[in-house]
Design a protein around this motif. Structure first.
Motif, short mmCIF file in Angstrom:
data_model
loop_
_atom_site.label_atom_id
_atom_site.label_comp_id
_atom_site.label_asym_id
_atom_site.label_seq_id
_atom_site.Cartn_x
_atom_site.Cartn_y
_atom_site.Cartn_z
N ASP A 141 30.34 44.80 82.92
CA ASP A 141 31.39 45.52 82.21
C ASP A 141 32.11 44.65 81.19
OD1 ASP A 141 30.82 47.76 83.67
OD2 ASP A 141 32.51 47.56 85.05
N HIS A 142 32.04 43.33 81.37
CA HIS A 142 32.73 42.41 80.46
C HIS A 142 31.78 41.69 79.51
CE1 HIS A 142 35.83 42.92 83.57
NE2 HIS A 142 36.70 42.52 82.67
N CYS A 143 30.50 42.04 79.53
CA CYS A 143 29.52 41.24 78.79
C CYS A 143 29.62 41.39 77.28
CB CYS A 143 28.10 41.57 79.26
SG CYS A 143 27.49 43.17 78.71
N GLY A 144 30.23 42.48 76.81
CA GLY A 144 30.40 42.66 75.37
C GLY A 144 29.15 43.09 74.63
N LEU A 145 28.11 43.44 75.36
CA LEU A 145 26.85 43.85 74.74
C LEU A 145 26.49 45.27 75.17
CD1 LEU A 145 24.74 40.62 75.36
CD2 LEU A 145 25.69 41.35 73.17
N TRP A 146 25.95 46.03 74.22
CA TRP A 146 25.44 47.37 74.54
C TRP A 146 23.92 47.32 74.40
CZ3 TRP A 146 28.05 51.21 76.74
CH2 TRP A 146 27.43 52.46 76.83
N LEU A 147 23.30 46.84 75.47
CA LEU A 147 21.85 46.61 75.43
C LEU A 147 21.08 47.87 75.75
CD1 LEU A 147 21.73 43.16 77.30
CD2 LEU A 147 21.46 43.56 74.84
N PRO A 148 20.00 48.14 75.04
CA PRO A 148 19.18 49.33 75.33
C PRO A 148 18.56 49.23 76.72
CG PRO A 148 18.06 47.87 73.78
CD PRO A 148 19.45 47.34 73.94
N GLY A 149 18.57 50.34 77.45
CA GLY A 149 17.96 50.37 78.76
C GLY A 149 18.81 49.79 79.87
N ASN A 150 20.04 49.39 79.57
CA ASN A 150 20.92 48.85 80.62
C ASN A 150 21.20 49.95 81.64
OD1 ASN A 150 23.19 48.00 82.17
ND2 ASN A 150 23.82 46.62 80.53
N ILE A 151 20.78 49.72 82.87
CA ILE A 151 20.87 50.74 83.92
C ILE A 151 22.31 51.13 84.19
CG2 ILE A 151 20.90 49.06 85.80
CD1 ILE A 151 19.08 52.46 85.81
N PHE A 152 23.25 50.20 84.04
CA PHE A 152 24.65 50.50 84.30
C PHE A 152 25.21 51.47 83.26
CE2 PHE A 152 24.36 46.16 86.25
CZ PHE A 152 24.48 46.59 87.56
N HIS A 153 24.72 51.37 82.03
CA HIS A 153 25.17 52.27 80.98
C HIS A 153 24.60 53.67 81.19
CE1 HIS A 153 25.62 48.52 78.19
NE2 HIS A 153 26.52 48.57 79.14
N ILE A 154 23.48 53.75 81.83
CA ILE A 154 22.84 55.04 82.08
C ILE A 154 23.49 55.75 83.26
CG2 ILE A 154 20.66 56.15 82.77
CD1 ILE A 154 19.21 53.79 81.33
N ILE A 155 23.79 55.01 84.33
CA ILE A 155 24.29 55.61 85.57
C ILE A 155 25.81 55.78 85.55
CG2 ILE A 155 24.52 55.27 88.07
CD1 ILE A 155 21.83 53.88 88.05
N PHE A 156 26.52 54.78 85.03
CA PHE A 156 27.98 54.78 85.14
C PHE A 156 28.63 55.08 83.80
CE2 PHE A 156 26.51 51.94 88.52
CZ PHE A 156 27.25 52.39 89.61
#
Length: 257
Positions: free
Chosen positions: A187-202
């Motif tokens: 949550d603090h990484c500052g990156l919006w990486l493609p395929g990040n599972i956390f961005h998909i689920i949460f």
């Protein structure tokens, strides 16, 4: 049987594995190439806006983890003694999953209300919580950069209460605490990486928390680390959109009402 069973107790793993996982996962982000095309803030913004240097951040995180390990060790020691006579066995996988979901809800509830109060109380914000917001542009290693008292109240006590109320064993706690640490770092990484599972689920993810670190979003998106339930129920939820920046990367912008 788990991999560590022959060498180390579940209690010791529950105490130290989250710390090791924190530095491995945060270190991975730190060692990645610049990845400017996926950053929520430019490197120039990070240098200009952040009010604390990396060495101070590392020292702050290590101090919090020292307190965290001490409290966790004492908690596991007490619960291990109380369970010794019960010949406690590991619950089934479905039961463990329910315990983890309960612990996630309890941790979210605890952190939301403590976190929100630290913003509403001017004394607590100025003298305690503002330390975390010195990282206006968050990055992975700074996920647990807090005032020691905040680290104790928010993260350490929140984890202990989640463990105790959910009824999970020390072995289940290893997986839960490591997962919570990974989610917090992400949550603090500052990156919006493609395929990040956390961005998909949460929905509560890197961009969601980035809004909270922005000046105009500081009174919103308090929820952490898993869901956005309390923000939505109590009117502190701010939706966002991701816009492409001309110089590359993304920008999380608050959607106007």
């Amino acid at each position: 049987m788990v991999l560590w069973e022959a060498w180390i107790s579940d209690e010791l793993m529950g105490t130290f594995a989250p710390i090791v996982v924190y530095w491995l996962y945060a270190g991975m982000y730190q060692l990645l190439p610049p990845l400017d095309q996926y950053r929520l803030h430019t490197r120039k913004e990070e240098d200009q806006k952040n009010l604390v240097p990396l060495p101070s951040v590392i020292r702050g995180v290590l101090l919090q983890q020292l307190v965290q390990a001490t409290v966790a060790g004492l908690m596991f020691l007490v619960t291990a003694k109380s369970n010794a006579s019960d010949s406690l066995t590991q619950p089934s996988i479905p039961v463990q999953l329910i315990q983890i979901l309960v612990a996630m809800f309890i941790m979210d509830t605890w952190q939301y209300f403590i976190h929100r109060y630290m913003h509403l109380n001017k004394f607590l914000y100025r003298h305690i919580h503002s330390q975390h917001h010195r990282l206006v542009v968050p990055y992975a290693i700074g996920a647990l950069y807090n005032h020691p008292l905040e680290g104790l109240l928010l993260d350490t006590f929140g984890g202990a209460i989640s463990f105790l109320i959910s009824g999970m064993t020390a072995r289940t706690a290893v997986f839960f605490f490591c997962f919570a640490v990974i989610k917090t770092v992400d949550d603090h990484c500052g990156l919006w990486l493609p395929g990040n599972i956390f961005h998909i689920i949460f929905q509560n993810n890197t961009a969601y928390h980035d809004i909270h670190h922005q000046l105009q979003g500081a009174k919103y998106n308090y929820s952490q680390p898993f869901f956005s339930i309390w923000d939505k129920l109590l009117g502190t939820y701010k939706p966002f959109s991701l816009e492409d920046r001309k110089e590359g990367g993304f920008e999380a912008r608050i959607l106007k009402d």
